[in-house]
Write a protein that holds these residues in place. Sequence first.
Motif, PDB file in Angstrom:
ATOM      1  N   MET A 193      27.077  19.710   3.037  1.00  0.00           N
ATOM      2  CA  MET A 193      27.302  20.834   2.123  1.00  0.00           C
ATOM      3  C   MET A 193      27.229  20.373   0.674  1.00  0.00           C
ATOM      4  SD  MET A 193      29.958  23.458   3.882  1.00  0.00           S
ATOM      5  CE  MET A 193      31.265  22.402   4.399  1.00  0.00           C
ATOM      6  N   ALA A 194      27.826  19.199   0.412  1.00  0.00           N
ATOM      7  CA  ALA A 194      27.788  18.666  -0.949  1.00  0.00           C
ATOM      8  C   ALA A 194      26.342  18.389  -1.366  1.00  0.00           C
ATOM      9  CB  ALA A 194      28.623  17.395  -1.036  1.00  0.00           C
ATOM     10  N   ALA A 195      25.584  17.760  -0.461  1.00  0.00           N
ATOM     11  CA  ALA A 195      24.198  17.415  -0.777  1.00  0.00           C
ATOM     12  C   ALA A 195      23.369  18.678  -1.006  1.00  0.00           C
ATOM     13  CB  ALA A 195      23.588  16.589   0.358  1.00  0.00           C
ATOM     14  N   ALA A 196      23.565  19.678  -0.147  1.00  0.00           N
ATOM     15  CA  ALA A 196      22.778  20.899  -0.255  1.00  0.00           C
ATOM     16  C   ALA A 196      23.101  21.632  -1.551  1.00  0.00           C
ATOM     17  CB  ALA A 196      23.052  21.803   0.939  1.00  0.00           C
ATOM     18  N   PHE A 197      24.380  21.692  -1.876  1.00  0.00           N
ATOM     19  CA  PHE A 197      24.787  22.367  -3.104  1.00  0.00           C
ATOM     20  C   PHE A 197      24.179  21.686  -4.322  1.00  0.00           C
ATOM     21  CE2 PHE A 197      28.016  21.759  -6.501  1.00  0.00           C
ATOM     22  CZ  PHE A 197      27.802  22.955  -7.159  1.00  0.00           C
ATOM     23  N   MET A 198      24.260  20.361  -4.370  1.00  0.00           N
ATOM     24  CA  MET A 198      23.712  19.652  -5.529  1.00  0.00           C
ATOM     25  C   MET A 198      22.193  19.735  -5.564  1.00  0.00           C
ATOM     26  SD  MET A 198      26.168  16.450  -6.122  1.00  0.00           S
ATOM     27  CE  MET A 198      27.667  16.399  -5.215  1.00  0.00           C
ATOM     28  N   GLY A 199      21.585  19.756  -4.384  1.00  0.00           N
ATOM     29  CA  GLY A 199      20.130  19.893  -4.334  1.00  0.00           C
ATOM     30  C   GLY A 199      19.679  21.239  -4.882  1.00  0.00           C
ATOM     31  N   TYR A 200      20.463  22.249  -4.615  1.00  0.00           N
ATOM     32  CA  TYR A 200      20.111  23.591  -5.092  1.00  0.00           C
ATOM     33  C   TYR A 200      20.199  23.685  -6.616  1.00  0.00           C
ATOM     34  CZ  TYR A 200      19.596  28.661  -4.577  1.00  0.00           C
ATOM     35  OH  TYR A 200      19.129  29.951  -4.623  1.00  0.00           O
ATOM     36  N   VAL A 201      21.002  22.790  -7.210  1.00  0.00           N
ATOM     37  CA  VAL A 201      21.154  22.793  -8.665  1.00  0.00           C
ATOM     38  C   VAL A 201      19.921  22.178  -9.353  1.00  0.00           C
ATOM     39  CG1 VAL A 201      22.561  21.913 -10.585  1.00  0.00           C
ATOM     40  CG2 VAL A 201      23.671  22.732  -8.496  1.00  0.00           C
ATOM     41  N   LEU A 202      19.262  21.257  -8.665  1.00  0.00           N
ATOM     42  CA  LEU A 202      18.210  20.464  -9.316  1.00  0.00           C
ATOM     43  C   LEU A 202      17.038  21.247  -9.914  1.00  0.00           C
ATOM     44  CD1 LEU A 202      18.136  17.293  -7.031  1.00  0.00           C
ATOM     45  CD2 LEU A 202      19.588  17.792  -8.989  1.00  0.00           C
ATOM     46  N   PRO A 203      16.551  22.335  -9.275  1.00  0.00           N
ATOM     47  CA  PRO A 203      15.429  23.049  -9.911  1.00  0.00           C
ATOM     48  C   PRO A 203      15.808  23.704 -11.234  1.00  0.00           C
ATOM     49  CG  PRO A 203      15.700  23.743  -7.619  1.00  0.00           C
ATOM     50  CD  PRO A 203      16.897  22.929  -7.976  1.00  0.00           C
ATOM     51  N   TRP A 204      17.099  23.765 -11.517  1.00  0.00           N
ATOM     52  CA  TRP A 204      17.596  24.278 -12.789  1.00  0.00           C
ATOM     53  C   TRP A 204      17.144  25.722 -13.059  1.00  0.00           C
ATOM     54  CZ3 TRP A 204      21.698  22.146 -14.356  1.00  0.00           C
ATOM     55  CH2 TRP A 204      22.162  22.298 -15.668  1.00  0.00           C
ATOM     56  N   GLY A 205      17.197  26.510 -11.992  1.00  0.00           N
ATOM     57  CA  GLY A 205      16.982  27.944 -12.145  1.00  0.00           C
ATOM     58  C   GLY A 205      18.307  28.632 -12.428  1.00  0.00           C
TER      59      GLY A 205
END
Lengths: 420, 259
Positions: free
Chosen positions: A137-149
Motif C-alpha cells: 500500500m505504501a509503495a502504491a501510494f507513493m508510486g501514484y504520486v510520482l506522475p505529479w498530476g
Amino acid sequence: MSDHEYTPQSKAGKWFNDRLPLLTLANHLTDYPTPKNLNYWWTFGGILTFCLITQIVTGLTLAMHYIAHADMAFESVEHIMRDVNYGWLIRYIHANGASMFFLAVYIHIFRSLFYGSYKAPREIIWIIGIIIYLLMMAAAFMGYVLPWGQMSFWGATVITNLFSAIPFVGEGIVTWLWGGYSVDNPTLTRFFTLHYLIPFLILGLVVLHIWALHVPGNNNPVGIDIQKPSKDTVPFHPYIVIKDGFALLMFMIVFAFFVFYTPNILGHADNYIEANPMVTPAHIVPEWYLLPFYAILRSVPDKLLGVIAMLSAIFILAALPWLDTSKIRSAVFRPLYKQFYWILVADVLILGYVGAMPAEGLYLLIARVATAYYFIHFLVILPVLGFKEKTLPVPLSITEPVLGGSPNLAMAKNKESLTK
Amino acid sequence: MKNFFKSLLHISFVFVLSCNSMAAEKVEYLKTDWSFKGLFGKFDRGALQRGYQVYSEVCSSCHSMKYVSYRNLAEKGGPEFSLDQAKAIAASFEVTDGPNADGEMFTRPGKLSDKFVMPYENEKAAQAANGGAYPPDMSVLVKARGGGANYIYSLLQGYEDPPLGMTLDEGVYYNKYMYGNKIKMSNQLSDGLVEYSDGTEATVEQMSKDITTFLMWTAEPHLEARHRMGFKAIVYLIILTVLVYFSMKKIWSRIETEV
C-alpha cells in the motif's frame, strides 16, 4: 517435508553443494510435497510473485527515463509515453500492474480467510503477509504520486496530512514528512526514493513468506494436516508448476486486456492534469484498492479516531490467528462461518464503493454501518463463533474423506448438504 | 439459510447500484462512432488532418499543445502528413531559440524537432488574455476529462441559452455538458468556420468530431500500435494457455490413476 538427504550426481556439483547448498535448495523446491487437492485459489501466490517481478522490471526501466522533480516529473512521464521506445507499453504495464497486484493480493488474502490458512501453525506466514500488504500500500501510494498530476498532489496532501492528527507532535511530523510547509519537490524526491526501495523490501519478505510456508507446508481446501505424504501430496514440479503456469496465463490475458485496451480505466482522469497547488479537485479519491480503508477513515467524525480506525482495520488482521477461536480451518466444514465470510466480503465491497462516493448523507450512513460491521466481524463474531458453531465432520485425510472412497472434495460437499 | 444470505448479498448489491443512479444526475454525452474504438480501432487519417486544421485555425490561438512536436504530424499512426508538409507546417511558426554566441535570443523558423509553439509565453500571460481563465493545454486533454472523447465532442456542441433565472457573469457561458454548466470559453464553432481542403462540409458536428479525433491522437499517439500489439499479445496468450492446459491435463493424469 522432503527431509531426505540430497546428494548431487556430479563431482563438481557435490563440491559446490558442500560449500553452498544451493542445489539442495533447488532440489527442495522441485520436490516440495504439495497437497494434491489444491484448487485454483491457491495459484495466486505464484501470480503475485509474477506481479512483483513485473513491477520491479518495468519500474527499473521507467526510472531510467523518469525525472523526480516537481517541475519536470509530469513532462518526463509524457516523454516516456511519447518518445521512449515502447515507453507507453512499459508505463501502462507498470500502472495497471499495480492494480493487478492488488487484485491478486485481495484474492490471496480472502482465500486465506476462507480456508483458515492463517491458523496454527501458519501464523508467521500470515503476519509476514500482512506486512507485505502494508508495504504494498505504501509503495502504491507513493508510486501514484510520482506522475505529479492533480490526484498525485492532492492524494499526497490528504494522506500525509493524516499524520497531523497525532496529538502535540502531529504538525511537526507532517512538516518533516513533506520536507517543507506543503507537498513540494522535497516530498516528491523522497517518495521516489522510497518507492524505489520498498519493492526490494517486499522481495525480501516474500522470500521469508515462502520460507515460512515451506516449514509446515501448504494448507489445503479441506484444511487438515497431511497424513500420508506419499498419498496426499504431489511434488511441486511438475504438477504445481504447470498448474500455476496455466492460472498465470489466464491472469495475464486479463492483465493484457487492461494494458492494451483500457489502460486508463483504473486511474483517475485528473491525474492527466499537471499538479497545481492552487486548484483543488472536486473529489479527491485514492486508487480503487485503497477505497475500503478510505471509507473507514471518513466514517469517523474525529480525525485522530478516524486514522486510528483505519490503521486498526489493517492491524486487526495481524491478530486474526488469535481472534478466530475455531480449531477447524476450512470454511467448508464451518457452516456458520461460511455465511459470515460472505457477509464480510460484501461488507468490504460496500466499503470500497462508498469510499469512492462523497462522504455525505446516505453514503456516510452506509459507510458507518459497514465500518462497524467490519470490526464486529473480527472482534465479536469470530471469537464467539469458535465456541458456538457446530462444525461438520472433517475427513480423516485428504485422500480419504469422511466416509472413505472418493478422493475429491465433492464428497465432502455432498455430505455437507445432506446434513442440512 | 444459505439462500437467505445469498439473497442478502444480492440485495446489498442492488441497493448500492441504485444509490449510484440516484446520486449522479449525469447528463448523457453525445455519442458518435469513433474509428479508434474497439479491438482494431485506428484513427481516421482524414479526420486527423482536418482536426489538425481546426486546431491550428481555431483552438491554437488560445490552447497550447506543449508535448507534441511537429515531427509527430508525419509519424506513422498519426495524421501522416508527408514529411515535406510537416516541415512546411513547422517552418510557418517562429521559434525563439538561443542564446547565440553573442548571448542573444533569436527567432528562427520552426523545425520538425520543435514542440508546438505556444500561443502565450506562460500560464499567467494566458490567464491575463482570457479573463483569468487558463485555456488548458490540449496535449492530453481527452485523457484528463472524465467523459473522454465523448465529453469533448459534446462540450463543443453543448452551447445553449442559459435556463430562465440563471444569470451569467461577463465572460461566462452556458454549456449543458460542462461541470456546473458554466464555462469561460465562448462557443467557438459555427457552420462553415473553416474550409476543409478535402471538400468535407465543415458543420459544427463534423468539426467537433474531427478536432476530438485529433485530440485523441495527441493524447494517445501510439494508440494504433497499442491495439495492434494487444491483439497479437492476447491471441498468443490464448494459444499458449490452451497448450499449457492440455499439458497440465496430461501431467495430472498420472496422478488420477495412481490414487
